[in-house]
Design an enzyme around this catalytic site. Sequence first.
Site, PDB file in Angstrom:
ATOM      1  N   PHE A 102       1.187  -1.293   0.153  1.00  0.00           N
ATOM      2  CA  PHE A 102      -0.019  -0.015  -0.209  1.00  0.00           C
ATOM      3  C   PHE A 102       0.653   0.902  -0.086  1.00  0.00           C
ATOM      4  CE2 PHE A 102      -2.797  -2.959   2.231  1.00  0.00           C
ATOM      5  CZ  PHE A 102      -4.033  -2.889   1.595  1.00  0.00           C
ATOM      6  N   ALA A 103       2.034   1.276  -0.092  1.00  0.00           N
ATOM      7  CA  ALA A 103       2.876   2.547   1.009  1.00  0.00           C
ATOM      8  C   ALA A 103       2.944   3.052  -0.293  1.00  0.00           C
ATOM      9  CB  ALA A 103       4.015   2.073   1.900  1.00  0.00           C
ATOM     10  N   SER A 106      -0.312   9.542  -1.628  1.00  0.00           N
ATOM     11  CA  SER A 106      -1.447   9.314  -2.467  1.00  0.00           C
ATOM     12  C   SER A 106      -2.210  10.509  -2.928  1.00  0.00           C
ATOM     13  CB  SER A 106      -2.187   8.465  -1.958  1.00  0.00           C
ATOM     14  OG  SER A 106      -2.279   9.047  -0.647  1.00  0.00           O
ATOM     15  N   THR A 151      -4.400   2.446  -8.654  1.00  0.00           N
ATOM     16  CA  THR A 151      -5.727   3.322  -8.185  1.00  0.00           C
ATOM     17  C   THR A 151      -6.057   3.171 -10.540  1.00  0.00           C
ATOM     18  OG1 THR A 151      -5.790   5.665  -8.349  1.00  0.00           O
ATOM     19  CG2 THR A 151      -3.431   5.179  -8.883  1.00  0.00           C
ATOM     20  N   ASP A 152      -7.751   3.631  -9.683  1.00  0.00           N
ATOM     21  CA  ASP A 152      -8.008   3.591 -11.394  1.00  0.00           C
ATOM     22  C   ASP A 152      -6.922   5.168 -11.563  1.00  0.00           C
ATOM     23  OD1 ASP A 152      -8.680   5.932  -9.423  1.00  0.00           O
ATOM     24  OD2 ASP A 152     -11.354   5.213  -9.960  1.00  0.00           O
ATOM     25  N   GLU A 153      -6.883   5.674 -11.317  1.00  0.00           N
ATOM     26  CA  GLU A 153      -6.482   7.318 -11.738  1.00  0.00           C
ATOM     27  C   GLU A 153      -4.917   6.998 -12.622  1.00  0.00           C
ATOM     28  OE1 GLU A 153      -5.449  10.093  -9.852  1.00  0.00           O
ATOM     29  OE2 GLU A 153      -7.296  10.044  -8.216  1.00  0.00           O
ATOM     30  N   TYR A 177       1.049  12.063  -9.584  1.00  0.00           N
ATOM     31  CA  TYR A 177       0.706  11.119  -9.329  1.00  0.00           C
ATOM     32  C   TYR A 177       0.330   9.906  -9.739  1.00  0.00           C
ATOM     33  CZ  TYR A 177      -2.603   7.517  -6.347  1.00  0.00           C
ATOM     34  OH  TYR A 177      -3.366   6.726  -5.847  1.00  0.00           O
ATOM     35  N   LYS A 181       2.125   5.908 -10.027  1.00  0.00           N
ATOM     36  CA  LYS A 181       1.372   4.861 -10.300  1.00  0.00           C
ATOM     37  C   LYS A 181       1.865   3.834 -11.422  1.00  0.00           C
ATOM     38  CE  LYS A 181      -0.052   2.953  -6.544  1.00  0.00           C
ATOM     39  NZ  LYS A 181      -0.046   3.069  -5.398  1.00  0.00           N
TER      40      LYS A 181
END
Length: 384
Positions: A102-103, A106, A151-153, A177, A181
Amino acid sequence: MTIWSGAVFPNSCPSRGRMATRRLLVTGGAGFIGANFVHYWAGRHDADRIVVLDLLTYAGNRTSLAALESDPRFRFMQGDIVDTELVRALLDEENIDTIVHFAAESHVDRSIHGPADFVRTNLMGTAALLEACRLTWPAQSDSHHFHHVSTDEVYGTLGPDDPAFREDKQYEPNSPYAASKAGSDHLVRAYHHTYGLRVTTSNCSNNYGPYQFPEKLIPLMIVNLLTGKPLPIYGDGLNVRDWLHVEDHCVGIEAVIERGRVDQTYNVGGGNEWTNLDLVHGLCDLLDEQFTARPDLATRFPDAPPAAGKSCRDQIEFVTDRPGHDRRYAIDGEKMASELDFRPRIGFTTGLRSTVDWYLDNEAWWRAVLDGSYRDWVAKQYEG
Ligand code: NAD
Ligand code: DAU
């Protein structure tokens, strides 16, 4: 040589046997989703060991894990995922077989002010973790597993009538960001194809729930209301997000770890699209209701609008838009549903109500993070 999951490995993760105990390393376990995940996992997997590795940046909060501190199954280590040697030692010492990663840095707005930390943690940190696995775990082991939380981003933005994000959607990240990711997702994939590491990735939509740092939309609005501050809505307030309760996200990650296919990505979402303005209106109405139902709240939060007989909606202020602000996100949850029998279970009204209650009942938790660095951030983002 490229190693394809179906050819070399059994195709799904639980070859180790469903009842086998695991030894988990949870990176970022003191953050919002990580802490919820650790509580969720500890409550459902009695025999598993859970080691949390977290740098405790501004977003990490050890008190979110307080209930587990004396549990012999649990260990917390403060440390940096970029430090491959530290991670290697931990993998060895704890005989870790499963990493749930998870780190990250964000927050999109912070990535716009300063992308470097995002490249360091999200890209270099993920690379360092993967390298620690490669150097420590037996080559092509089918009893070790790296799950990457993304993420969906990474997919970019949708128009109002575009179909929701499927797993085969092209990557088009628009913020630093999202780009960091996206890079981390590619590294995870590459470590499977090149080195045979058993990996899975989940790309999730916007989460909400307990322990979320009050820089993100929902907790920011709740905390601002309770402390009598304005509610800043970017642009026209018509950007759309697909909201998922964090507990449903944890259930989804568990499904992927236990039943997902190696080298697959799974989109996890709420099927729950709201414009920011409608969402904030809903939150305002919930808070107004709570102040009517619970007279003690006006005494505890005298600066909140209902304490002075005003509606929370009066606090809304439209502010300058986020640069490159993605217009709409939406997840197509078909693969999670058909392959892993996962569907979100927590309705939005119930989830929002319980989240508002959590912030009302855990004032000490959020007051403690409204420190100098938080005030500096608010000044930079909203007053600068
Ligand atoms: P968060 O910002 O609340 O927590 C991040 C945690 O990572 C913090 O505890 C922080 O101390 C830790 N951390 C940061 N840098 C580190 C480093 N170098 N080494 C070790 N620990 C470090 O984030 P979150 O909202 O809980 O998100 C967790 C993950 O889920 C992220 O990877 C994020 O991209 C992803 N995600 C979040 C959402 C969401 O809505 N919040 C949705 C989809 C995916
Ligand atoms: O979609 C998943 C992503 O959701 C995660 O990968 C990110 O880690 C997480 O932060 C979240 O990103 P968003 O940018 O969508 O979340 P945020 O809470 O920052 O903003 C949600 C929406 O609300 C977005 O359209 C911007 C808007 N907003 C946000 C803030 C903080 C405002 O209008 N005003 C605000 O003050």
